[in-house]
Each structure stands twice: as structure tokens, then as C-alpha cells.
Design a protein around this motif. Structure first.
Motif, PDB file in Angstrom:
ATOM      1  N   ARG A 115      -6.192   1.426  -6.693  1.00 15.74           N
ATOM      2  CA  ARG A 115      -7.498   1.813  -6.149  1.00 15.74           C
ATOM      3  C   ARG A 115      -7.327   2.525  -4.814  1.00 15.74           C
ATOM      4  NH1 ARG A 115     -11.261  -1.047  -2.948  1.00 15.74           N
ATOM      5  NH2 ARG A 115      -9.830  -2.826  -2.960  1.00 15.74           N
TER       6      ARG A 115
ATOM      7  N   ARG B 152       0.832  -1.205   0.000  1.00 18.84           N
ATOM      8  CA  ARG B 152       0.000   0.000   0.000  1.00 18.84           C
ATOM      9  C   ARG B 152       0.865   1.252   0.000  1.00 18.84           C
ATOM     10  NH1 ARG B 152      -3.361  -0.612   5.249  1.00 18.84           N
ATOM     11  NH2 ARG B 152      -1.395  -1.585   5.890  1.00 18.84           N
TER      12      ARG B 152
ATOM     13  N   ILE C 123      -3.756   3.896  -0.740  1.00 19.34           N
ATOM     14  CA  ILE C 123      -3.916   3.420  -2.118  1.00 19.34           C
ATOM     15  C   ILE C 123      -3.272   2.053  -2.260  1.00 19.34           C
ATOM     16  CG2 ILE C 123      -3.292   3.885  -4.533  1.00 19.34           C
ATOM     17  CD1 ILE C 123      -3.365   6.867  -3.818  1.00 19.34           C
ATOM     18  N   ASP C 124      -3.959   1.157  -2.933  1.00 17.55           N
ATOM     19  CA  ASP C 124      -3.445  -0.182  -3.198  1.00 17.55           C
ATOM     20  C   ASP C 124      -2.453  -0.116  -4.361  1.00 17.55           C
ATOM     21  OD1 ASP C 124      -3.586  -3.188  -2.989  1.00 17.55           O
ATOM     22  OD2 ASP C 124      -4.263  -2.917  -5.058  1.00 17.55           O
TER      23      ASP C 124
ATOM     24  N   TYR D 220     -14.137   1.557  11.589  1.00 26.74           N
ATOM     25  CA  TYR D 220     -13.578   0.247  11.277  1.00 26.74           C
ATOM     26  C   TYR D 220     -14.419  -0.843  11.934  1.00 26.74           C
ATOM     27  CZ  TYR D 220      -9.317   2.526   9.591  1.00 26.74           C
ATOM     28  OH  TYR D 220      -8.407   3.280   8.890  1.00 26.74           O
TER      29      TYR D 220
ATOM     30  N   GLN E  89       0.578   5.533   1.293  1.00 20.75           N
ATOM     31  CA  GLN E  89      -0.166   6.544   2.047  1.00 20.75           C
ATOM     32  C   GLN E  89       0.257   7.928   1.567  1.00 20.75           C
ATOM     33  OE1 GLN E  89      -0.745   6.291   6.381  1.00 20.75           O
ATOM     34  NE2 GLN E  89      -0.036   8.415   6.534  1.00 20.75           N
TER      35      GLN E  89
ATOM     36  N   LEU F 295      -8.173   2.933  -1.261  1.00 24.16           N
ATOM     37  CA  LEU F 295      -8.748   2.067  -0.228  1.00 24.16           C
ATOM     38  C   LEU F 295      -9.471   2.874   0.849  1.00 24.16           C
ATOM     39  CD1 LEU F 295      -5.706  -0.348   0.234  1.00 24.16           C
ATOM     40  CD2 LEU F 295      -7.741  -0.703  -1.190  1.00 24.16           C
ATOM     41  N   GLU F 296      -8.870   3.962   1.269  1.00 27.66           N
ATOM     42  CA  GLU F 296      -9.456   4.816   2.298  1.00 27.66           C
ATOM     43  C   GLU F 296      -9.064   6.253   2.024  1.00 27.66           C
ATOM     44  OE1 GLU F 296      -8.381   3.614   6.262  1.00 27.66           O
ATOM     45  OE2 GLU F 296      -8.538   1.478   5.784  1.00 27.66           O
TER      46      GLU F 296
ATOM     47  N   SER G  71      -3.570  -2.385  -7.765  1.00 30.00           N
ATOM     48  CA  SER G  71      -4.700  -1.931  -8.580  1.00 30.00           C
ATOM     49  C   SER G  71      -4.757  -0.421  -8.759  1.00 30.00           C
ATOM     50  CB  SER G  71      -6.014  -2.405  -7.942  1.00 30.00           C
ATOM     51  OG  SER G  71      -6.197  -1.784  -6.670  1.00 30.00           O
TER      52      SER G  71
END
Length: 563
Positions: free
Chosen positions: A129, A100, A123-124, A147, A102, A131-132, A127
Motif C-alpha cells: 500500500r 517500508r 510504500i509498505d 504530520y 521509498q 503510505l505517503e 501490503s
């Protein structure tokens, strides 16, 4: 009679100490009572942040570049809004764990002042994508992000929470409808706030709490201060839908259910972890305040009784030195919960006989928020236990003085009960002196294990001083703009009002029985909670048992629809 001036001065001193730090949780803003930044049982934190060597070349084992990650994060709508609000903000990109990224945005600040992170995006790498994405208070406060299972794990599941609520209210659903049903509705309505909290809607969950606290405060004052109808009310039977013997059987099963659920599906939040760490340090004779390990650096914000209480559990189930399953914390939380059930029964039996004792024990075991505390393995039931024990020991001034002191040296708020308990049932010099003696002895004994390693300045800075200056989005005082002057004035007014109420209830005419004492005690704790900067659902059990004693104890013997 105790001289009024001296008694008032002593009471104000105790209450003012309690009013500032009325509720203690965690000092670390990003981990206050919530998820650990270091996951339990891992040797290397998957949340570790590393700056990439270059922005235009993917780091080893990664697909994306830092520049590409920054572009992805900059497209997030809430990030754009935050950047529009904070002109001149800077961006930093980090590798996070193994897969990941940040991206953190920091507001422009004056030289020499701490940086403020205003937005954060995960961010992944594979992909690309998002994530948060978090902004405002959800950046530093991970517990505001919703969470799943962060608090209480499976107790938040509708199939657990809703049946418990039904069980809680169903014995009392018998006509005619009255204020008792409205009271039960108010206690149940905290669940709506929790649902929004779990959905990361702190903007809704926090404001919902205060009307409920205000209602319960008004009801407790109404019950505690009305003496004229006490005897008449006690002659009226408490009308139940179900026989008490059924409820007694239910209590046995519910106790087993709660213990089993804790053992199989609960988590230990930083609050319970702090108790285990502190117990280990107490036994080892190492300094308690100011030197907690990095994965719970803020766990030293409680009074010494919290750590003393965990000693037998930590000795029986020793701490491994890391944030693992922490069996000592589970054992402590289960014990505190069982003691609360037992005290509810004992107090009810003293007030109206075993039937009321069963009802109070049933209420504790069915109310979702007491299970919420148990499933989080926090130390909040310990506060409730010590306060309930003081009510149960009301006939002995030195014993109740000792218990109030012990309760106050957990999370400080119960110190505000000292004036009320010291002058109960009426202001008398002998009673006051006996209470003060018990209070003093218990205070000394609580600090004895720390002698030789106690720095009073460290103790003050890490407990009372910290609590007086902390901020939090989990109260109306911290949720909205903390720089708004009138909010600060309103909070100070609420805190002063709570302190004055704690003193006034010791002197004004009121019910002098256990019901009146429980009602006034609940009113004090609720009033203090309404003025603190950090409030959370784990604090409801502090006053819940007292509220139920006041609500059910004022009625006569239970009368069920089926005999």
C-alpha cells in the motif's frame, strides 16, 4: 539633536542587516523547523535509505522487489502529473527502515548541478500500500506535509484551540462593536491559516496570512502615528464583559495549565534543540558556528544570544548528546513564556495600572499562538521577551539599547527596532549616545563567551548570508514559482519598504508614549515579516504582545458589565 544625516545612515545600516535575515529557522530544507530525520531516542534512524542489491529479487526479510515497488509508485496520480511536467526524470528505489520502501524521482539537470527531487512515494512492504506520496515543495519540506502534532502536539486539537480562542475574545465582547473587535478577529483569524497548514494545504494557508499581516500593519501605523486623539481616547473606558478580578484568577489557572501541558504533552522541534546544542558548545568552549551535529546540522543559524540564553538550563539539565526529550529546552521555553506574561503585566501596570496589566497577561495566556510556541519548545518567546523588556525599560536609554541589541542578536529582525528606540521619545544627541553605548556593550558581552572560537566568516555564512539566500514555500515569495522575475522584484520592494519604514518611524511625528512605541515597534516587525522568504506561525508572538499593548493601552480604565 542628532545630526539627521548621520542618524539616518546608522539606522539604515542596522535595518538593512536585519531586513535580509529577518527570520531564522532551520537550514535543512527537509527538516526546517519540523520533524527530525532521526527520531528522538533511537540509536539507528528508521528513515535510513539503502539501495537494494537487485531489482528483481526481494531483499532478505522483504516481500516486494524493487521493480514491483517502482511500478506501484508509478501508478500514483500526482506522481504521473509530476513526471509529465518534468520530462526525462529518473527514478531510484530505496529500502527505508525495516518495513517500508521509498521511491524518489529526480528531475533531469545539467552535469555538475545538484539533483532536485520532484516526487517521493513511501510504500509498505507487507501490503504494497502507498503510505505517503509527495510532490513539489512537499518533497524537500517535511513540515509542509501536515504530520499530526509536528508543531505543538495537543494544542492543535480543536478541544484545546477553540476554547482558548473563545477565552481570548470573550472579555471584550461587549457593545458597541468597534475596531477593537475587528482587531481581535484579525488576530484570531490566523487560526484558519493554521488549520489549512495542519491539513497540508500550504497553497491555502500561506496566502491567508498576508491580508491579516497587512491589516495589523495598517492598524499599528494608525495607532502609532495619530497623536491628536490620544488623550481623548484615554478618557474612554475599555468596556469589558467580565470583571478584571475574574480575569486575574483565570491568568493563574492558565499559567498552570500551560506549564502542565508543556511538561506532559509537548515536543521539542529543531529550533529548541539548537539552543541546547549551542549552549553545550558555548560552555565547552568549542566552535559554535559551522559544526553542529548531523541530526540538527542547521541549528547554528541564530545569533549568539539564543545559545547564551540556554546555558543555565543546559547546565542544570545537561544535554545527553542526542535528540531525546531535551528537558533543558522545556525549561527554557517555560521560563521565556513566564517572563513574557510578567512583562505584559508590568508594562500594562505602567501604562494604565494593574487592571491593564492583568488584561495583557490574560491576552498572552489565552492566545493560542503563544501556547503554540510554548508547546513546540521553540526560542521565539525569547525574542518577544527581549523586545517587551526594551519597551518596559524605555525610560533608560542605555538599558533599552542593551535590550534591543540582545533581541537583535537572537533572530536579527529586532535590530530594525534600533532607530526607533535610539531616538525615542525625540532625537537628542545625549539620548542617542546613551542608547548606542548600551547597544555596544551588550553586543560585546553577547560575543564574549565565543571569544577564541569565533570565526567571523563562519558566523556570517551560517547566519546572515544564509538567511539572505534561503528559499521556502512558507511565504508567498517562495510558494509560487521562484523563477518568476516580478515576484523577486516585488519581494525586494517589500523588504526595502520595511527597512525604510523602520528608519522613517524614528523621525516622523508620532505618539511618544509607550502605546505609540509599542504600535510602531509592532509595525516594523510585521513589515519585515511580510518581506521575508520564510515565515511561520511561531513568529506571531514576536509582535503579539506589542499589538495588545497598542490596542488595549490606548483606552482608559476598564469598565466591566458587572462592576
Amino acid at each position: 539633536m542628532v545630526p539627521v544625516r548621520g542618524a539616518v545612515c546608522a539606522a539604515l545600516l542596522i535595518v538593512l542587516l536585519a531586513a535580509g535575515p529577518a527570520v531564522a529557522q532551520s537550514r535543512a530544507p527537509g527538516n526546517s523547523g519540523g520533524l527530525p530525520t532521526k527520531l528522538p531516542g533511537t540509536a539507528v534512524s528508521p528513515d535510513a535509505l539503502v539501495r537494494p542489491a537487485r531489482d528483481d529479487v526481494p531483499p532478505a526479510g522483504r516481500r516486494l522487489t524493487a521493480a514491483r515497488v517502482g511500478t506501484i509508485a508509478g501508478r500514483v496520480a500526482k506522481v504521473r502529473r509530476a513526471l509529465h511536467k518534468h520530462r526525462g526524470a529518473t527514478r531510484e528505489v530505496f529500502l527505508k527502515g525495516t518495513d517500508r520502501w521509498q521511491v524518489s524521482y529526480f528531475a533531469r539537470t545539467r552535469p555538475g548541478t545538484p539533483r532536485k527531487e520532484i516526487a517521493q512515494v513511501l510504500i509498505d512492504d507487507r501490503s504494497g500500500r502507498v503510505l505517503e506520496a509527495w510532490t513539489e515543495y512537499q518533497v524537500p519540506w517535511s513540515m509542509a506535509r501536515g504530520y499530526p502534532g509536528a508543531f505543538g502536539r495537543i494544542v492543535n486539537a480543536p478541544w484545546v484551540w477553540i476554547p482558548l480562542l473563545v477565552l481570548f475574545v470573550v472579555p471584550f465582547l461587549r457593545r458597541p462593536w468597534g475596531m477593537l473587535h475587528a482587531d481581535l478577529l484579525a488576530l484570531s483569524a490566523f487560526s484558519a491559516s493554521t488549520a489549512f497548514f495542519n491539513a497540508a494545504r500550504i497553497d491555502v494557508s500561506v496566502p491567508l496570512v498576508y491580508p491579516l499581516l497587512a491589516y495589523l500593519l495598517a492598524r499599528m501605523l494608525w495607532i502609532g502615528l495619530r497623536r491628536a486623539d490620544a488623550e481623548e481616547q484615554a478618557r474612554r473606558p475599555l468596556r469589558l464583559l467580565l470583571p478584571v478580578r475574574w480575569l486575574a484568577i483565570a491568568v493563574i489557572f492558565l499559567v498552570g495549565f500551560r506549564v502542565a501541558l508543556n511538561v506532559t504533552n509537548s515536543n521539542v522541534i529543531d529550533v529548541g534543540y539548537a539552543g541546547v546544542i549551542g549552549a553545550d558548545r558555548v560552555v565547552d568552549g568549542t566552535p559554535l558556528y559551522g559544526r553542529f551535529p548531523s541530526d540538527n546540522a542547521s541549528g547554528d543559524t541564530y545569533g549568539p544570544v539564543v545559545y547564551d540564553a540556554y546555558v543555565p538550563f543546559e547546565q542544570a539539565l545537561p544535554w545527553s548528546g542526542r535528540w531525546d526529550d531535551l528537558p533543558a529546552a522545556h525549561a527554557a521555553a517555560i521560563t521565556f513564556d513566564l517572563l513574557a506574561v510578567a512583562l505584559c503585566f508590568l508594562i500594562g501596570r505602567r501604562v494604565r495600572g494593574p487592571d491593564l496589566g492583568v488584561l495583557l497577561a490574560y491576552a498572552w495566556t489565552t492566545y493560542p499562538f503563544t501556547l503554540y510556541a510554548l508547546m513546540s519548545n521553540s526560542n521565539d518567546a525569547l525574542v518577544a521577551v527581549l523586545v517587551l523588556a526594551a519597551v518596559w525599560a524605555v525610560g533608560s536609554a542605555p538599558v533599552r539599547g542593551a535590550l534591543v541589541a540582545l533581541a537583535g542578536l537572537t533572530k536579527f529582525a529586532p535590530l530594525a527596532l534600533a532607530p526607533l528606540f535610539a531616538l525615542h521619545p525625540r532625537p537628542r544627541l545625549r539620548t542617542f549616545a546613551a542608547f548606542a553605548a548600551g547597544f555596544a556593550v551588550a553586543t560585546v558581552l553577547a560575543f564574549v563567551p565565543l571569544l577564541g572560537n569565533l570565526d567571523l566568516r563562519e558566523f556570517w555564512d551560517h547566519t546572515i548570508a544564509f538567511q539572505a539566500q534561503r528559499g521556502s514555500p512558507f511565504s508567498i515569495w517562495g510558494l509560487y514559482d521562484p523563477d518568476v522575475a516580478w515576484l523577486d522584484v516585488a519581494q525586494r520592494a517589500a523588504q526595502i519598504a520595511g527597512a525604510l519604514l523602520a528608519v522613517a518611524l524614528a523621525f516622523v511625528p508620532r505618539r511618544r508614549d509607550i502605546v505609540g512605541l509599542a504600535a510602531c515597534s509592532a509595525a516594523i516587525l510585521i513589515a519585515l515579516q511580510m518581506g521575508v522568504s520564510h515565515w511561520f506561525y511561531l513568529y506571531i508572538p514576536w509582535f503579539f504582545g506589542l499589538v495588545m499593548i497598542a490596542l488595549l493601552g490606548r483606552w482608559g480604565a476598564p469598565e466591566s458589565a458587572r462592576g
